[in-house]
Design a protein around this motif. Structure first.
Motif, short mmCIF file in Angstrom:
data_model
loop_
_atom_site.label_atom_id
_atom_site.label_comp_id
_atom_site.label_asym_id
_atom_site.label_seq_id
_atom_site.Cartn_x
_atom_site.Cartn_y
_atom_site.Cartn_z
N ARG A 1 0.83 -1.21 0.00
CA ARG A 1 0.00 0.00 0.00
C ARG A 1 0.86 1.26 0.00
NH1 ARG A 1 -3.36 -1.61 5.18
NH2 ARG A 1 -1.19 -1.99 5.68
N ILE A 2 2.03 1.16 0.66
CA ILE A 2 2.94 2.32 0.68
C ILE A 2 3.50 2.56 -0.72
CG2 ILE A 2 5.14 3.18 1.59
CD1 ILE A 2 4.48 1.68 4.22
N ALA A 3 3.93 1.49 -1.37
CA ALA A 3 4.46 1.63 -2.74
C ALA A 3 3.38 2.17 -3.67
CB ALA A 3 4.99 0.29 -3.23
N GLU A 4 2.17 1.67 -3.51
CA GLU A 4 1.05 2.10 -4.36
C GLU A 4 0.75 3.59 -4.13
OE1 GLU A 4 -0.42 0.87 -6.94
OE2 GLU A 4 -1.72 2.64 -7.01
N ALA A 5 0.78 4.03 -2.87
CA ALA A 5 0.52 5.45 -2.57
C ALA A 5 1.64 6.32 -3.16
CB ALA A 5 0.39 5.65 -1.06
N CYS A 6 2.88 5.82 -3.11
CA CYS A 6 3.99 6.58 -3.70
C CYS A 6 3.84 6.68 -5.21
CB CYS A 6 5.34 5.94 -3.34
SG CYS A 6 5.79 6.20 -1.60
N ARG A 7 3.38 5.60 -5.82
CA ARG A 7 3.15 5.62 -7.28
C ARG A 7 2.08 6.66 -7.60
NH1 ARG A 7 1.73 0.21 -8.16
NH2 ARG A 7 3.83 -0.11 -7.38
N SER A 8 1.00 6.68 -6.80
CA SER A 8 -0.05 7.67 -6.99
C SER A 8 0.51 9.08 -6.81
CB SER A 8 -1.19 7.37 -6.01
OG SER A 8 -1.93 8.52 -5.70
N PHE A 9 1.37 9.27 -5.78
CA PHE A 9 1.99 10.58 -5.54
C PHE A 9 2.77 11.03 -6.77
CE2 PHE A 9 5.28 13.49 -4.21
CZ PHE A 9 4.71 14.25 -3.20
N SER A 10 3.47 10.09 -7.40
CA SER A 10 4.31 10.43 -8.57
C SER A 10 3.46 10.78 -9.78
CB SER A 10 5.23 9.26 -8.92
OG SER A 10 4.53 8.27 -9.66
N ASN A 11 2.16 10.48 -9.69
CA ASN A 11 1.24 10.71 -10.81
C ASN A 11 0.15 11.69 -10.37
OD1 ASN A 11 0.23 10.25 -13.42
ND2 ASN A 11 -1.11 8.60 -12.72
N PHE A 12 0.62 12.86 -9.83
CA PHE A 12 -0.27 13.95 -9.43
C PHE A 12 -1.20 13.59 -8.27
CE2 PHE A 12 0.52 13.86 -14.01
CZ PHE A 12 1.30 15.00 -14.15
N GLY A 13 -0.88 12.52 -7.55
CA GLY A 13 -1.74 12.11 -6.44
C GLY A 13 -3.05 11.51 -6.91
N PHE A 14 -3.07 11.05 -8.17
CA PHE A 14 -4.32 10.54 -8.73
C PHE A 14 -4.74 9.21 -8.12
CE2 PHE A 14 -3.95 12.84 -13.13
CZ PHE A 14 -4.46 14.00 -12.55
N GLY A 15 -6.05 9.08 -7.97
CA GLY A 15 -6.70 7.83 -7.61
C GLY A 15 -8.04 7.86 -8.28
N SER A 16 -9.03 7.15 -7.71
CA SER A 16 -10.31 7.18 -8.41
C SER A 16 -10.99 8.52 -8.11
CB SER A 16 -11.16 5.97 -8.02
OG SER A 16 -11.92 6.25 -6.90
#
Ligand SMILES: *Cc1c(COP(=O)(O)O)cnc(C)c1O
Length: 377
Positions: free
Chosen positions: A210-225
């Motif tokens: 989940r930490i890696a996934e949140a960092c990936r989202s951070f690297s992509n403008f903090g995008f999620g659903s």
């Protein structure tokens, strides 16, 4: 000034191999945004680290540090401190400021040159309730022997432990675990000057996916659903750098064997002279350079000049330490940084890359012996 033996000589894939990868990328019409090369590279990193560690790739380690700290401190009020050694590269303390905290500098241990555990304990006691996290640094990419004690300390305090292992991809800790698999997460740099180099690049590695996934989202403008769901920016790794990374991973372990042998040559050259010692556990590291702690400041400066005069690009590290750099003059210091200042004045960094010529080692040993003889005269 140019040197016969430069401080760093990155080993890159041959130009025609890179050209083929570029052709591939152009053909696929996918240049960034988690394309096929990034996915393959990321999987390669996951496989290399093992132990169920997940990885988020970045365009450099500085943004990876910002991401790791931001994600680990998500939802907490800003304005507190993050404990960090001053004996490190400025990017860590800079990342702390980008997440709205102030670095609280601690000293290092004289023997290991790693962050001092007693200094961290004292800082936590003196600033109870105001320390939000620890940004531990594996100095020179060498896995700190006490990493388990740091994990225990952070757990006791209920604060995250982020590890700056920028130069440490490929290193192992003395208990055999890989650098990249400890703390809440670890950050790597794949900059051209690091042992594992892809040009510009970095990663966050975490056992909790989940930490890696949140960092990936951070690297992509903090995008999620639904769009941006957290703090973020653009920290994505480009396909070309990922492609170089895939190539580099293939030959990396063989390179490491060679770099570690180079270190043993330094040991053989220096140890008999008594002028200085290699930093402990360096042979378990990916060897960013040969770090020799000289016993005395004037001798370090003399050796630095001797090597440079012989065409070997010696350098000093980390000098000045971060707390003596203008932007951080006002940052709080948890305690005396006496060991940091003393080690910074005595550390000699010499080139250690694969393929160093045989006669370079003769020069390295001769210069050390000449210095000893002159000092005795
Ligand atoms: C190189 C380095 C960084 C920065 O890495 P980049 O990929 O250049 O952003 C951060 N911390 C340490 C300790 C480093 O050595």
């Amino acid at each position: 000034m140019s040197f016969d033996v430069p401080f760093i000589r990155p080993v890159f894939p041959p130009a025609e191999v890179v050209a083929a990868d570029v052709a591939d990328i152009v053909e696929s019409n996918w240049f960034t945004n988690f394309g096929p090369k990034e996915r393959l590279f990321r999987q390669g990193l996951v496989d290399y680290l093992g132990s169920g560690t997940d990885v988020a790739t970045f365009c450099n380690a500085t943004l990876a540090l910002v991401a790791a700290l931001s994600v680990m401190l998500e939802g907490r009020p800003v304005g507190g401190f993050v404990i960090v050694p001053s004996f490190t590269f400025a990017a860590g303390p800079e990342a702390i400021r980008w997440v709205g905290r102030e670095p609280l500098f601690i000293d290092i241990d004289e023997q290991s040159v790693q962050p001092s555990l007693p200094a961290a304990r004292a800082a936590l006691a003196d600033h109870r309730g105001r320390v939000d996290a620890i940004l531990f640094c594996n100095t020179f990419g060498i896995g700190a022997e006490e990493i388990g004690d740091w994990e225990a300390l952070a757990a006791e305090e209920g604060i995250p432990l982020v590890v700056d292992s920028a130069a440490g991809f490929g290193s192992v800790y003395s208990d055999g675990s890989r650098v990249g698999t400890r703390g809440d997460c670890e950050v790597f740099s794949f900059h051209a000057t690091k042992p594992f180099a892809i040009g510009e690049g970095g990663a966050v590695a975490a056992r909790d996916a989940r930490i890696a996934e949140a960092c990936r989202s951070f690297s992509n403008f903090g995008f999620g659903s639904g769009g941006a769901i957290r703090a973020g920016l653009n920290g994505k790794l480009q396909e070309i750098n990922a492609a170089i990374g895939i190539r580099q991973l293939a030959g990396f372990d063989a390179d490491l064997v060679e770099r570690r042998l180079v270190l043993e040559r330094y040991r053989a050259a220096f140890e008999p002279t008594g002028l200085g010692r290699l930093v402990p556990h360096a042979r378990l590291s990916s060897v960013c350079f040969a770090s020799i702690l000289v016993d005395d400041e004037r001798r370090r400066d003399a050796l630095l000049a001797d090597y440079r005069a012989e065409g070997i690009e010696a350098r000093v590290y980390y000098a000045p330490p971060v707390h003596l750099q203008p932007a951080f003059a006002s940052a709080p210091r948890a305690s005396s940084l006496r060991v940091t200042e003393s080690v910074s004045a005595r550390m000699l960094a010499l080139p250690a890359f694969q393929g160093m010529a045989e006669d370079t080692f003769d020069t390295i040993a001769r210069v050390a012996h000449d210095r000893l003889r002159r000092d005795l005269a």
